[in-house]
Write a protein that holds these residues in place. Structure first.
Motif, short mmCIF file in Angstrom:
data_model
loop_
_atom_site.label_atom_id
_atom_site.label_comp_id
_atom_site.label_asym_id
_atom_site.label_seq_id
_atom_site.Cartn_x
_atom_site.Cartn_y
_atom_site.Cartn_z
N MET B 2 -5.00 2.59 13.79
CA MET B 2 -5.49 3.16 14.90
C MET B 2 -5.77 4.61 14.66
O MET B 2 -4.52 5.28 13.92
CB MET B 2 -5.19 3.22 16.37
CG MET B 2 -4.60 1.66 16.86
SD MET B 2 -5.98 0.33 16.81
CE MET B 2 -7.06 0.86 18.17
N VAL B 4 -6.47 8.12 16.31
CA VAL B 4 -6.85 8.75 17.54
C VAL B 4 -7.63 10.20 17.17
O VAL B 4 -6.82 10.75 16.39
CB VAL B 4 -5.34 9.03 18.38
CG1 VAL B 4 -5.68 9.76 19.45
CG2 VAL B 4 -4.80 7.59 18.40
N LYS B 6 -8.80 13.90 18.00
CA LYS B 6 -8.64 15.06 19.02
C LYS B 6 -9.58 15.08 20.29
O LYS B 6 -10.66 14.66 19.92
CB LYS B 6 -8.73 16.39 18.24
CG LYS B 6 -7.73 16.52 17.30
CD LYS B 6 -7.78 17.96 16.40
CE LYS B 6 -6.51 18.04 15.56
NZ LYS B 6 -6.73 19.04 14.63
N HIS B 29 -13.89 -0.01 14.41
CA HIS B 29 -13.96 -0.46 15.90
C HIS B 29 -13.79 0.72 16.70
O HIS B 29 -12.69 1.19 16.98
CB HIS B 29 -12.92 -1.42 16.14
CG HIS B 29 -13.10 -2.04 17.41
ND1 HIS B 29 -12.54 -1.71 18.38
CD2 HIS B 29 -13.85 -3.42 17.80
CE1 HIS B 29 -12.88 -2.52 19.47
NE2 HIS B 29 -13.71 -3.34 19.00
N ARG B 30 -14.88 1.08 17.41
CA ARG B 30 -14.67 2.22 18.01
C ARG B 30 -14.39 2.16 19.54
O ARG B 30 -15.10 1.25 20.30
CB ARG B 30 -16.06 2.97 17.88
CG ARG B 30 -15.96 4.43 18.54
CD ARG B 30 -17.50 5.18 18.16
NE ARG B 30 -17.56 6.19 19.03
CZ ARG B 30 -18.35 7.21 18.81
NH1 ARG B 30 -19.14 7.14 17.69
NH2 ARG B 30 -18.54 8.40 19.55
N SER B 31 -13.56 2.88 20.21
CA SER B 31 -13.38 2.70 21.41
C SER B 31 -13.10 4.06 22.06
O SER B 31 -12.52 4.98 21.86
CB SER B 31 -11.82 1.81 21.74
OG SER B 31 -11.39 2.31 22.84
N GLN B 32 -13.90 4.39 23.45
CA GLN B 32 -14.10 5.63 23.79
C GLN B 32 -13.38 5.72 25.19
O GLN B 32 -13.68 5.05 26.15
CB GLN B 32 -15.64 5.81 24.06
CG GLN B 32 -15.89 7.17 24.79
CD GLN B 32 -15.67 8.19 23.77
OE1 GLN B 32 -16.13 8.27 22.82
NE2 GLN B 32 -15.05 9.26 24.28
N GLY B 33 -12.40 6.59 25.15
CA GLY B 33 -11.45 6.51 26.65
C GLY B 33 -12.15 7.98 27.16
O GLY B 33 -13.09 8.55 26.93
N ARG B 35 -11.15 10.72 27.74
CA ARG B 35 -11.02 12.09 26.91
C ARG B 35 -10.97 12.01 25.46
O ARG B 35 -11.59 12.82 24.61
CB ARG B 35 -9.75 12.72 27.26
CG ARG B 35 -9.68 12.96 28.65
CD ARG B 35 -8.69 14.22 28.70
NE ARG B 35 -8.73 14.91 30.10
CZ ARG B 35 -8.02 16.11 30.32
NH1 ARG B 35 -7.13 16.52 29.35
NH2 ARG B 35 -8.14 16.63 31.50
N VAL B 36 -10.62 10.84 24.88
CA VAL B 36 -10.58 10.76 23.24
C VAL B 36 -11.10 9.69 22.73
O VAL B 36 -11.17 8.54 23.57
CB VAL B 36 -9.12 10.95 22.70
CG1 VAL B 36 -8.42 12.06 23.27
CG2 VAL B 36 -8.41 9.95 23.09
N VAL B 38 -10.95 6.61 20.26
CA VAL B 38 -9.77 5.68 19.35
C VAL B 38 -10.70 4.70 18.37
O VAL B 38 -11.48 4.19 18.80
CB VAL B 38 -8.73 5.14 20.04
CG1 VAL B 38 -7.88 4.32 19.13
CG2 VAL B 38 -7.88 6.07 21.01
N ASP B 63 -6.51 13.33 15.29
CA ASP B 63 -5.43 13.76 16.01
C ASP B 63 -4.07 13.21 14.94
O ASP B 63 -3.14 13.81 14.64
CB ASP B 63 -5.12 13.64 17.31
CG ASP B 63 -4.05 14.00 18.06
OD1 ASP B 63 -3.70 15.31 18.06
OD2 ASP B 63 -3.37 13.29 18.72
N ARG B 64 -4.21 11.96 14.98
CA ARG B 64 -3.07 11.20 14.30
C ARG B 64 -3.59 9.60 13.98
O ARG B 64 -4.41 9.32 14.63
CB ARG B 64 -1.71 11.14 15.06
CG ARG B 64 -1.75 10.46 16.34
CD ARG B 64 -0.82 10.96 17.22
NE ARG B 64 -1.11 10.87 18.64
CZ ARG B 64 -1.03 9.99 19.45
NH1 ARG B 64 -0.01 9.10 19.20
NH2 ARG B 64 -1.63 9.83 20.62
N VAL B 66 -2.08 6.10 13.66
CA VAL B 66 -1.15 4.94 14.26
C VAL B 66 -1.17 3.86 13.64
O VAL B 66 -2.12 3.04 13.58
CB VAL B 66 -1.31 4.79 15.86
CG1 VAL B 66 -0.14 4.05 16.15
CG2 VAL B 66 -1.21 6.31 16.46
#
Lengths: 349, 349, 349, 349
Positions: B2, B4, B6, B29-33, B35-36, B38, B63-64, B66
């Motif tokens: 994954m 993440v 920024k 595979h894009r997943s929109q939270g 604020r960020v 993933v 950001d990172r 995982v």
């Protein structure tokens, strides 16, 4: 060494310790405090350095054994009476008032990448060119370096730029091939206590850049240097590259206190590798400035013409186009600590 | 894996990551939270295990990264579908319901010491005989082991007692000599990431006891095991021997949590060495009981007929005369965890 | 947050996780990889920051829960949209382009020592005067500070020099007395997670200098700051003062990587205390230069007119007579990072 | 204490150290080795325990100061001449041959949960009931405990089951309320060096369970105990609950070597908390067995009737229904170390 007895140690226990010290050929010197007895064992340096050989730890009545002398000799500041070792690598000075800017690709990937990087760092005044042909990788499935082909490309870069080469040796069987190209052999952090390898590098006489193990104390680093020095090879530089701590915000924790303390304990030059601790390009500049300001004798950093395309450790590689600015900033920080860039004025070997 | 992004990563930055994933042959595979964003990168196992090869860390807007899958495969519990590996060493079982009591001198010092210790541990029901012929020493001035002569003495002890031999290999050049005697080759903590050595042991096919590095994570230990397994050698046992922490009251901090956690992550047997962490005889019993109660597949301890006279690590050696009692106490603790001593009923190989 | 399921997790286990997420009011988003399922829980920020409240860790089939958002909000760089907080302490700026030189005695011992030190650091351009009236001591038998009398002397020093005061608060019951004198309340490393104390300092509105705990992660430091900020007190500066590692060559390991990383994660100023990590005067200068070069917003150091006579931590105190030179060197290092000494031009409050 | 001079220390430097020792009222005893001079300072115990007060560290020519005596007195094994302290909590013994099984909810959440858990652990033979009314939480946004209402529920559970109560005190202002209910006051790891709180607990006379800080050495833990003991409160038990290391596979690393070593250094009972280190229910049993086998005087674990619904730390809570089996297994492991469950035969207070 001093042997601290337990509170309540019996006279027999004290006598047994004294007798063991004397059998080992040292002199025992007993000192009785309010509560505990302390026994000094006064012998020659070898004996003191080798605390274990007395077999006193864990003896009945013994609380602990406190070594007095440092366990290393050839690496110690005392042996040169405070004079600092300055290495001469193809005419470049490392140590003393010289600051070494060692730069180049993490991994040698291709002719173009290698030569382009070599030229870039040469123009910015780098002291040595670094580049990996053999890469120690945590995963057996990861790219392990170009090997002999990588060495060949480094040789070409050296021929073209005149820059001496630093490259890592992991496997004794590659020694001859590496020595043909390397002006400095790098011993990686994972091999810091690979004693047969250290001894071979000692015997080779090739200058060595010895990285501190992830969780090695300064004493252990100096003992590892001692393995090389003992074989008659005086050209060792020490390298702090980040230690393992509880902090997870970075890959390793760069220990810049090691710089002034190693320089107090030892006469050997101390280099800092800020790239591997950070794992991130944006931390390399502040940490390099900090290392230089703290008095390091040099830094070793990674540079790539196009880090996004790097096979290995791209995120921590400085961008070649920005390296000139980086070098100038580091030069200023080194000046704060009274040092000049070793490579700014090219020297004919 | 994954990725993440920024907070505030731009659409272009997200698109660049997606494109990089797709160029590497994986699916994004894009997943929109709230604020960020993933981004999942879904590919084959090799890709996921090799996070670095995507070069996404340090990309603008990232950001990172995982990792989702474990980086080791052959060492993972999944590969055997939960079945535990049981090694057969000269007819002795290690792993499963068998508890291995591995004992013997730290260092082979003399014929008498070696044979006497071998007989003692044999009578108390030891599974294997341990003994060092080549010793990795922090100091180049310390005793480095008897070498070939030590191996010869181990061979004699094996002939006399029938006990299979565990002995350490440090230098690839000693491989043939060691393999002539060893039933299990020990890789010491300092060599846990000596990859050429691991690969050679893998190719040798000789069962290996792999000690955890002083500051190696469990993942790194399993990756080191993977280097051996990958060469077609399935016979690896893992060994917890104490890690380096801030605590100075002991030499190393024995990490017994590693026992149940390694057994969850991997199918390989897990052995504990309580002697080196403690450095003191009196801690060896409580730590051995604790290791056995925690579910270890065995322990490896040091025994000496007269520890006061030991050349090396005497203070941590169990006294031979007391070994029978020690073995019986450990046997009971192993029983708590559902295990039986592997060596209690001698087996004809 | 993302929930990574174990390999082989059943459909029921996945469904149970999804249902738990939805019952908590968040949205579940399932993503199926080659081997494992990953479930994203998308909710509001509070939910994500509070991973634990979902109770998903340790659920059947769950491998691990990966938080996506940072657990702190008011301390995060995002909340000010990248703008840096600049504190105004009696007209002195801390943060931004200003470098704060905070200096003074470790412990207030006497009128003469305090006033003399205050005048010395004032003349050298210090920004704030530090001084301990209440001292947290590992031993209950050690000197615990002058208490109220110490505060009185600090007030006198402030009246005489105009320097704002930083002093430590350990016991909530001393709050009123401390607030009468302090311009900045210091929370020591040992109290970094003394939450009632943090909340009270938050409620007091007094600017706070919050030291990182000996083994606190940067995230935990920022969460501790959050306890203060949450009570409506925006004036917090963070202080790196050395962490605990395996290295025994120094008291603590100064973590200068914390400087650029804290400045990336948070808008709060970052100060470095080189004295306590080193415990030795001769390391204070190189570490101060390194801190300034790395981009710190200030340093806090100890100064004594006659360190040999100091009651506490004399060995690490800078000698007052040499402080002017020290200040000038640090000023140059701060300039490298684009900062000017906050106190060089005295400001009328 | 011993003062080790640097190689090459001058006679003047040695004389200055001797004079400083004598001015402090101690006797100096000089011992000249082959290379360095060692000076013993022989005084009364208080002096030795308070190395710092001599101000010798960092003196010119001084390499290091080696304390000889332990810095704690009342907590030391010597003070009771080897006799172990056994606490009596409402008729239950803790220490000596008694093994304390301390169990209950992490957090008091509701009347039903508390009473149900209390009855379960009572029936399985628990020694004390643990339960948190005030919870130290890393995040200011997390549930902070029921407070006074939680204390009331604990009082009810005590009335119903007869089990003495262990509960945490974080804020001195809650002291009276907590003392009304608590038979044992718990000091959490984060407050281990909250000296005003320790002293107040000392003055209260209430038995204390003192948890080791995340990165506290055993010496520091014993010094923290000393703060309580010094106020005239002899009833302290020490608690190992996991330390912070580089390993990320678990929350904390449970340090079971602390058990035998603390018992050697101190006369106080030693308890182990396996739940917080693991953070996972499945590790609690093996670690509890290991702790008991290593000789711990008890364990403190978390139990919940329905861990999935727990507000806090559910994943590490033992399931109430399985607690009886857990208790029996631990009982057997304690028996290995010669201990009997303190609570198996209910005692009328």
């Amino acid at each position: 060494m001093m042997i601290v007895m337990k509170e309540g140690a019996t006279d027999e226990e004290v006598a047994a310790v004294v007798s063991k010290i004397e059998r080992a050929g040292a002199r025992a010197h007993r000192s009785q405090g309010a509560r505990v007895t302390v026994i000094g064992a006064i012998g020659d340096v070898e004996q003191d350095a080798n605390v274990e050989s007395f077999g006193l730890e864990g003896q009945p009545g013994v609380d602990r054994v406190v070594p007095i002398l440092k366990p290393y000799k050839l690496a110690s500041a005392q042996i040169t009476h405070g004079e600092r070792t300055v290495l001469d690598i193809g005419g470049r000075k490392i140590g003393g008032d010289s600051f070494a800017l060692i730069a180049g690709p993490c991994t040698v990937e291709s002719r173009e990448q290698t030569l382009q990087t070599a030229n870039t760092v040469r123009e910015a005044g780098a002291t040595l060119l670094r580049g990996g042909a053999y890469k120690p990788r945590t995963s057996p499935y990861a790219f392990q370096g170009l090997g002999q082909e990588g060495l060949r490309l480094l040789a070409e870069a050296k021929a073209e730029t005149g820059l001496p080469i630093v490259t890592e040796l992991m496997d004794m069987r590659d020694m001859d091939a590496v020595l043909e190209v390397a002006d400095v052999v790098q011993i990686g952090a994972r091999n810091m206590q690979n004693y047969p390898l250290l001894a071979e590098v000692g015997r080779s006489g090739c200058p060595a850049l010895l990285k501190r193990g992830l969780s090695s104390t300064l004493d252990e680093l100096l003992m590892a240097a001692e393995y090389i020095l003992k074989e008659g090879n005086p050209d060792v530089m020490l390298c702090e590259r980040g230690i393992r701590t509880f902090e997870t915000a970075y890959r390793f924790t760069l220990d810049l206190m090691a710089v002034p303390v190693l320089k107090e304990l030892s006469h050997l030059p101390v280099i800092v590798d800020p790239s591997h601790a950070a794992g991130r390009r944006d931390l390399v500049l502040p940490l390099s400035l900090a290392a230089a300001a703290a008095g390091a004798d040099g830094i070793i950093v990674e540079v790539h013409p196009n880090p996004d395309e790097a096979i290995c450790d791209g995120p921590q590689a400085l961008v070649a186009d920005e390296f000139e600015d980086f070098a100038r900033a580091v030069e200023q920080a080194a000046a704060l600590a009274g040092k000049e860039l070793a490579g700014t004025e090219p020297v004919v070997a």
